[in-house]
Write a protein that holds these residues in place. Structure first.
Motif, PDB file in Angstrom:
ATOM      1  N   VAL A   1     -44.060 -33.676   6.067  1.00  0.00           N
ATOM      2  CA  VAL A   1     -44.182 -32.792   6.003  1.00  0.00           C
ATOM      3  C   VAL A   1     -44.774 -32.529   4.686  1.00  0.00           C
ATOM      4  N   GLY A   2     -45.562 -33.409   4.287  1.00  0.00           N
ATOM      5  CA  GLY A   2     -46.123 -33.196   3.032  1.00  0.00           C
ATOM      6  C   GLY A   2     -46.713 -34.584   2.840  1.00  0.00           C
ATOM      7  N   PHE A   3     -47.991 -34.894   1.797  1.00  0.00           N
ATOM      8  CA  PHE A   3     -47.925 -36.439   1.781  1.00  0.00           C
ATOM      9  C   PHE A   3     -47.882 -36.681   0.008  1.00  0.00           C
ATOM     10  N   GLY A   4     -48.559 -37.925  -0.192  1.00  0.00           N
ATOM     11  CA  GLY A   4     -48.620 -37.620  -1.891  1.00  0.00           C
ATOM     12  C   GLY A   4     -49.840 -39.010  -2.762  1.00  0.00           C
ATOM     13  N   MET A   5     -50.188 -39.795  -3.120  1.00  0.00           N
ATOM     14  CA  MET A   5     -50.943 -39.979  -3.735  1.00  0.00           C
ATOM     15  C   MET A   5     -50.548 -40.194  -4.079  1.00  0.00           C
ATOM     16  N   SER A   6     -50.918 -41.996  -4.123  1.00  0.00           N
ATOM     17  CA  SER A   6     -50.166 -43.331  -5.425  1.00  0.00           C
ATOM     18  C   SER A   6     -52.118 -44.563  -6.014  1.00  0.00           C
ATOM     19  N   ILE A   7     -52.121 -44.180  -6.960  1.00  0.00           N
ATOM     20  CA  ILE A   7     -53.399 -44.243  -7.497  1.00  0.00           C
ATOM     21  C   ILE A   7     -53.624 -45.479  -8.712  1.00  0.00           C
ATOM     22  N   ASP A   8     -53.805 -46.421  -8.472  1.00  0.00           N
ATOM     23  CA  ASP A   8     -54.521 -47.288  -9.507  1.00  0.00           C
ATOM     24  C   ASP A   8     -54.840 -47.487  -9.985  1.00  0.00           C
ATOM     25  N   ILE A   9     -55.633 -47.116 -11.345  1.00  0.00           N
ATOM     26  CA  ILE A   9     -56.711 -46.763 -11.410  1.00  0.00           C
ATOM     27  C   ILE A   9     -57.381 -48.409 -12.379  1.00  0.00           C
ATOM     28  N   ASP A  10     -57.386 -50.073 -10.901  1.00  0.00           N
ATOM     29  CA  ASP A  10     -57.923 -50.641 -10.742  1.00  0.00           C
ATOM     30  C   ASP A  10     -59.148 -50.207  -9.374  1.00  0.00           C
ATOM     31  N   GLY A  11     -58.815 -49.381  -8.824  1.00  0.00           N
ATOM     32  CA  GLY A  11     -60.004 -48.857  -7.983  1.00  0.00           C
ATOM     33  C   GLY A  11     -60.805 -48.301  -8.049  1.00  0.00           C
ATOM     34  N   PHE A  12     -60.960 -48.279  -9.450  1.00  0.00           N
ATOM     35  CA  PHE A  12     -62.083 -47.066 -10.355  1.00  0.00           C
ATOM     36  C   PHE A  12     -63.071 -48.717 -10.453  1.00  0.00           C
ATOM     37  N   GLU A  13     -64.065 -48.152 -11.507  1.00  0.00           N
ATOM     38  CA  GLU A  13     -64.623 -48.749 -11.506  1.00  0.00           C
ATOM     39  C   GLU A  13     -64.870 -49.476 -13.040  1.00  0.00           C
ATOM     40  N   VAL A  14     -64.601 -50.263 -13.513  1.00  0.00           N
ATOM     41  CA  VAL A  14     -64.151 -51.240 -14.633  1.00  0.00           C
ATOM     42  C   VAL A  14     -65.130 -50.067 -15.817  1.00  0.00           C
ATOM     43  N   SER A  15     -65.821 -49.892 -15.483  1.00  0.00           N
ATOM     44  CA  SER A  15     -66.517 -48.847 -16.777  1.00  0.00           C
ATOM     45  C   SER A  15     -66.334 -47.589 -17.038  1.00  0.00           C
ATOM     46  N   ASP A  16     -65.087 -47.320 -15.459  1.00  0.00           N
ATOM     47  CA  ASP A  16     -64.060 -46.085 -15.861  1.00  0.00           C
ATOM     48  C   ASP A  16     -62.898 -46.370 -16.144  1.00  0.00           C
ATOM     49  N   ALA A  17     -62.650 -47.488 -15.870  1.00  0.00           N
ATOM     50  CA  ALA A  17     -60.931 -48.199 -15.996  1.00  0.00           C
ATOM     51  C   ALA A  17     -60.756 -49.349 -17.128  1.00  0.00           C
ATOM     52  N   PRO A  18     -61.581 -49.632 -17.910  1.00  0.00           N
ATOM     53  CA  PRO A  18     -61.271 -50.857 -18.249  1.00  0.00           C
ATOM     54  C   PRO A  18     -60.141 -51.641 -18.603  1.00  0.00           C
ATOM     55  N   ALA A  19     -58.745 -50.810 -18.971  1.00  0.00           N
ATOM     56  CA  ALA A  19     -57.714 -51.216 -18.805  1.00  0.00           C
ATOM     57  C   ALA A  19     -56.669 -51.173 -17.864  1.00  0.00           C
ATOM     58  N   VAL A  20     -56.914 -52.618 -17.483  1.00  0.00           N
ATOM     59  CA  VAL A  20     -56.627 -52.898 -16.275  1.00  0.00           C
ATOM     60  C   VAL A  20     -55.977 -53.849 -16.113  1.00  0.00           C
ATOM     61  N   GLY A  21     -54.897 -54.838 -15.677  1.00  0.00           N
ATOM     62  CA  GLY A  21     -54.208 -55.782 -15.180  1.00  0.00           C
ATOM     63  C   GLY A  21     -55.713 -56.327 -14.354  1.00  0.00           C
ATOM     64  N   THR A  22     -55.837 -55.723 -13.542  1.00  0.00           N
ATOM     65  CA  THR A  22     -56.023 -56.700 -12.115  1.00  0.00           C
ATOM     66  C   THR A  22     -57.193 -56.447 -11.790  1.00  0.00           C
ATOM     67  N   PRO A  23     -58.347 -56.049 -13.015  1.00  0.00           N
ATOM     68  CA  PRO A  23     -59.826 -55.626 -11.959  1.00  0.00           C
ATOM     69  C   PRO A  23     -60.780 -56.773 -11.462  1.00  0.00           C
ATOM     70  N   GLU A  24     -61.238 -55.725 -10.761  1.00  0.00           N
ATOM     71  CA  GLU A  24     -62.319 -55.958  -9.758  1.00  0.00           C
ATOM     72  C   GLU A  24     -63.855 -55.085  -9.388  1.00  0.00           C
ATOM     73  N   ASP A  25     -64.646 -56.232 -10.413  1.00  0.00           N
ATOM     74  CA  ASP A  25     -65.735 -55.573 -11.403  1.00  0.00           C
ATOM     75  C   ASP A  25     -66.990 -55.633 -10.077  1.00  0.00           C
ATOM     76  N   GLY A  26     -67.079 -56.122  -9.618  1.00  0.00           N
ATOM     77  CA  GLY A  26     -68.183 -57.153  -8.384  1.00  0.00           C
ATOM     78  C   GLY A  26     -68.733 -58.462  -8.903  1.00  0.00           C
ATOM     79  N   GLY A  27     -67.774 -58.263 -10.153  1.00  0.00           N
ATOM     80  CA  GLY A  27     -68.166 -59.966 -10.490  1.00  0.00           C
ATOM     81  C   GLY A  27     -67.781 -61.285  -9.907  1.00  0.00           C
ATOM     82  N   ASN A  28     -67.273 -62.086 -10.421  1.00  0.00           N
ATOM     83  CA  ASN A  28     -66.862 -63.429 -10.006  1.00  0.00           C
ATOM     84  C   ASN A  28     -65.689 -63.127  -9.285  1.00  0.00           C
ATOM     85  N   MET A  29     -65.974 -63.827  -7.372  1.00  0.00           N
ATOM     86  CA  MET A  29     -64.895 -63.085  -6.516  1.00  0.00           C
ATOM     87  C   MET A  29     -64.469 -64.633  -6.000  1.00  0.00           C
TER      88      MET A  29
END
Length: 439
Positions: free
Chosen positions: A218-246
């Motif tokens: 009947v409808g939809f929602g969006m759950s947006i975790d800002i760590d999904g964005f590039e770190v340069s766009d969202a530096p203030a997150v608790g679990t950054p994943e920027d393509g560096g050390n894995m």
């Protein structure tokens, strides 16, 4: 229950939760955003309905009792907002707040139908308390919304799963662990990994995701975790994943855990990765119970990496040297309990790990989506103390709010005007058309 088609005041529910995250700080986000000058200048009229306060009971799995209390309180707030036909936005908080947000939304809408959910994130967040190595509950909301995991969390407000697997899409995933992937594959959840987003573009992927979660809901929602964005766009997150050390974990045949850390970006796929003909410089730290017991630097002729197992093929002299230094028998499968491999170079083996979603492209994609049946939005994992001098992450949160709700408002207003014109008698419609033309 009827979904509103008129322009409404945006009702914001804050969730001041952070103990379920990797590190503390997200619990400050709701209060920071409530006082934010950027949000106060936002073009979307809004009102703060409430801020649900944290009930700390410990960290990791010790946080479970407190998280359960908070999520029940949050679910009651979101359910009340939906039943009151309010335009709902939830601002967290670590991503465990999704359990409360969507439990409340789903239960409130259940009399008329199911709700769909687009989950924008770098992580799958599909662990259960049994599968998680860290015990951080912010990595578990998807599993609990699907009815898995702890009964205190997956039975909030009612005993049914809150989201059907067919009504859930994950977008932008680039960091996950095998138990999470196995669970989602088994349940049939659609996952758009970051490499697919890079190939197709975020607009195309979000369009398909929105279509999928709207098919039987009947409808939809969006759950947006800002760590999904590039770190340069969202530096203030608790679990950054920027393509560096894995960091990944591998299991040897004897069941012990080996850690592998690659200093250059490496995309570790399901299939074996193999490179021959180029020597690889490898620095190995041998630790027993987290105590450094040795360190060597040597070359391997071949390296094979698998998400569950790795094997090193090297001259036997190296193996004899390692066994001699650590008094290991030739039959030992595991040298020590933990090994860190710092791979300095490796030719074709080194693949660039996908970066996050480009925030500008995402914002441009949102107006192309049909938002008329958007029932709620959730934005999480903003960690204010990590923001830069330009307050880049705070600005991103406000831009997301403006773009989502300006789009929805415009689409609903346009749709309503079209419907109104269809209801006009033909002579009135002709007169209105002439008046518009004369102006």
């Amino acid at each position: 229950m009827r979904l509103s088609t008129t322009k409404q005041l945006l009702s914001i529910v804050g969730c001041a939760n952070g103990v379920a995250g990797r590190q503390l700080g997200c619990e400050k986000a709701a209060n920071v955003l409530q006082e934010s000058e950027m949000l106060q200048r936002c073009r979307i009229q809004h009102n703060w309905r409430s801020i649900v306060q944290e009930a700390p009971s410990g960290r990791h799995l010790g946080a479970l009792p407190g998280v359960t209390i908070v999520q029940k309180a949050l679910a009651e707030q979101t359910a009340a907002a939906i039943r009151n036909n309010e335009e709902l936005l939830v601002l967290g908080g670590d991503h465990s707040c999704a359990i409360g947000t969507w439990s409340g939304v789903a239960v409130a809408l259940r009399p008329v139908g199911d709700v769909g959910l687009i989950w924008v994130d770098a992580h799958m967040d599909a662990h259960t308390p049994e599968s998680s190595d860290t015990g951080n509950i912010h990595g578990m909301p998807v599993a609990h919304l699907l009815g898995q995991g702890d009964k205190g969390l997956n039975r909030i407000l009612d005993r049914l799963p809150k989201i059907r697997p067919s009504n859930l899409c994950l977008v932008g995933i680039r960091s996950y662990e095998p138990p999470e992937k196995e669970l989602l594959q088994r349940m049939g959840v659609k996952v758009f990994y970051m490499d697919e987003v890079n190939k197709r573009g975020i607009e195309d992927v979000m369009g398909e995701a929105r279509e999928r979660v709207s098919r039987s809901t009947v409808g939809f929602g969006m759950s947006i975790d800002i760590d999904g964005f590039e770190v340069s766009d969202a530096p203030a997150v608790g679990t950054p994943e920027d393509g560096g050390n894995m960091k990944v974990y591998a299991h040897s045949r004897s069941g012990r855990n080996w850690g592998i850390r690659c200093h250059r970006p490496v995309d570790i796929r399901e299939e074996f990765l193999e490179h021959r003909g180029c020597k690889m410089a490898v620095e190995v730290f041998f630790c027993d119970n987290n105590v450094l017991v040795g360190r060597f630097h040597f070359h391997f002729e071949m390296l094979i990496v698998h998400v569950l197992m790795f094997h090193l093929s090297s001259p036997s002299s190296h193996l004899r040297k390692l066994r001699r230094c650590h008094r290991l028998s030739r039959s030992d499968d595991v040298i020590v309990s933990r090994i860190w491999l710092n791979i300095e170079h490796g030719g074709d083996l080194m693949r660039k790990k996908p970066e996050g979603i480009d925030a500008t492209a995402f914002l441009h994609a949102l107006p192309t989506l049909d938002m008329r049946n958007l029932v709620a939005t959730e934005i999480v994992e903003f960690l204010p103390r990590f923001d830069d001098d330009n307050r880049t992450s705070e600005r991103l949160v406000v831009n997301l709010i403006e773009t989502i709700y300006a789009t929805k408002s415009f689409q609903r207003l346009t749709s309503r005007n079209i419907e109104d014109r269809r209801c006009l008698p033909i002579d009135e419609l002709v007169d209105e058309t002439r008046r518009r033309a004369s102006h």
